[in-house]
Design a protein around this motif. Structure first.
Motif, PDB file in Angstrom:
ATOM      1  N   SER A  66      39.537  38.545  43.254  1.00 18.89           N
ATOM      2  CA  SER A  66      40.769  37.767  43.166  1.00 18.89           C
ATOM      3  C   SER A  66      41.531  37.816  44.483  1.00 18.89           C
ATOM      4  CB  SER A  66      41.646  38.295  42.036  1.00 18.89           C
ATOM      5  OG  SER A  66      42.057  39.631  42.295  1.00 18.89           O
TER       6      SER A  66
ATOM      7  N   THR B 204      37.357  32.275  42.845  1.00 16.41           N
ATOM      8  CA  THR B 204      38.615  31.926  42.210  1.00 16.41           C
ATOM      9  C   THR B 204      39.311  30.891  43.083  1.00 16.41           C
ATOM     10  OG1 THR B 204      40.055  33.532  43.321  1.00 16.41           O
ATOM     11  CG2 THR B 204      38.821  34.306  41.384  1.00 16.41           C
TER      12      THR B 204
ATOM     13  N   GLY C 207      44.334  32.591  42.064  1.00 17.64           N
ATOM     14  CA  GLY C 207      43.723  33.585  41.189  1.00 17.64           C
ATOM     15  C   GLY C 207      43.868  33.271  39.713  1.00 17.64           C
TER      16      GLY C 207
ATOM     17  N   GLY D  59      44.152  39.511  34.380  1.00 15.40           N
ATOM     18  CA  GLY D  59      42.928  39.456  35.169  1.00 15.40           C
ATOM     19  C   GLY D  59      41.668  39.078  34.444  1.00 15.40           C
TER      20      GLY D  59
END
Length: 348
Positions: free
Chosen positions: A55, A101, A105, A127
């Motif tokens: 990320s 990504t 993100g 996440g």
């Protein structure tokens, strides 16, 4: 601005290597003093793991599992140790050869070589990747790499079998894409576009071609999101008489001065100096490396290059000469079975 001593002392550079056939990820710490790497942990993935993506905030790592059921595992990266904690494993739309990504993100981008498609999944604030894709888009044959541009307004995907790089408009609020005008840029017929990277000022894009052994330079119009083919060079090493070449990965140093590409048939890394004004490439040299180097990467400081060999099951660490860009072998390490991808991040 100078970094304070305590912050410098606590900073770590972490290396993540996916090993497809031993189904694990090696977590290593890279020494900035000598380019050596020490093993921190081995993380079992439960599936054939390749490739990886990190990320933008370096808090999460994503691993494509290419054995059935095709899926992606989301890991949290510990900010002090660099160790991985599994958050979730969810299905993907197909067997995905490449992950990335977007620049926020918030979205996971994936390209399927065997399924001829790309997909976009949401990423939650914690996440983990959402199981329901926002979009699954058919492509020409053998989609291979996928990424947004530095401004996060356009998305690109290579079609190795279709000899094009697809061009889309990207909506960073919804994660949706629409074909740009034109919807693709063509390579030479039979070239087989594979991986591509943007230069740091978003003026040029460089792409490897797997089937004809070449590397293309494109001029990039950041306003329209359109690539224009500018030049092409061969990655065949001097005096190499082997079979057809098979370029794979490529990376620029963070300062944009040097570009490197891996070639799997000759097991070499080729380096180029990049002209800062017109993006032109000047050959630095060709350097022998691990057998069948599918993946390699450069540390965020631009001092070291790490390369893994799918058939040697090892990783080599090189010093990058800051003046010439030449590579000097420093260390070699045993990896798991079929190492194929490297991500390198600075923490915290």
């Amino acid at each position: 601005m100078m970094m304070n001593v305590s912050a410098l002392a606590s900073a770590k550079t972490m290396v993540y290597v996916s090993n497809a056939d031993s189904r694990d990820i090696y977590v290593m710490e890279l020494s900035q003093s000598d380019g050596s790497a020490s093993l921190v942990e081995k993380v079992a993935t439960g599936g054939t793991v390749m490739p990886l993506a990190v990320s933008p905030d370096r808090r999460f790592l994503y691993a494509s599992l290419r054995s059935l059921p095709y899926s992606v595992s989301s890991f949290a990266i510990d900010r002090q140790s660099g160790k991985l904690s599994l958050l979730s494993t969810v299905p993907l739309a197909d067997n995905m050869a490449n992950l990335a990504t977007d620049k926020t993100g918030r979205f996971l981008l994936a390209a399927s070589y065997t399924g001829n498609k790309i997909s976009i999944n949401p990423i939650a604030d914690k996440g983990d990747v959402g199981a329901q894709p926002l979009a699954v888009i058919p492509t020409r044959e053998k989609a291979h790499a996928i990424a947004t541009d530095p401004a996060n307004t356009y998305l690109f995907a290579s079609s190795l079998g279709g000899d094009v790089i697809l061009q889309y408009r990207f909506d960073a609020s919804s994660g949706q894409v629409t074909p740009n005008v034109p919807p693709y840029v063509e390579t030479r017929q039979g070239a087989g576009p594979r991986h591509f990277v943007f230069d740091r000022r978003a003026r040029f894009v460089y792409g490897t071609n797997e089937l004809d052994g070449s590397l293309n330079t494109y001029r990039y119009d950041a306003g329209s999101g359109v690539l224009t083919l500018q030049a092409s060079v061969s990655l065949r090493p001097k005096d190499f008489q082997g079979a057809a070449l098979a370029p794979a990965d490529l990376h620029l140093t963070p300062d944009g001065r040097f570009l490197y590409a891996s070639e799997r048939t000759s097991s070499t890394l080729t380096g180029f100096a990049v002209d800062p004004d017109n993006g032109a490439l000047t050959l630095i040299g060709t350097f022998p490396t691990e057998t069948q180097p599918r993946g390699f990467n450069i540390d965020p400081g631009g001092r070291y290059l790490l390369a893994v060999g799918q058939k040697s099951n090892r990783m080599s660490s090189y010093a990058i000469d800051q003046n010439s860009g030449a590579l000097r072998l420093l260390h070699q390490y045993d990896m798991g079975a079929n190492p194929n991808w490297i991500e390198i991040v600075d923490l915290p």
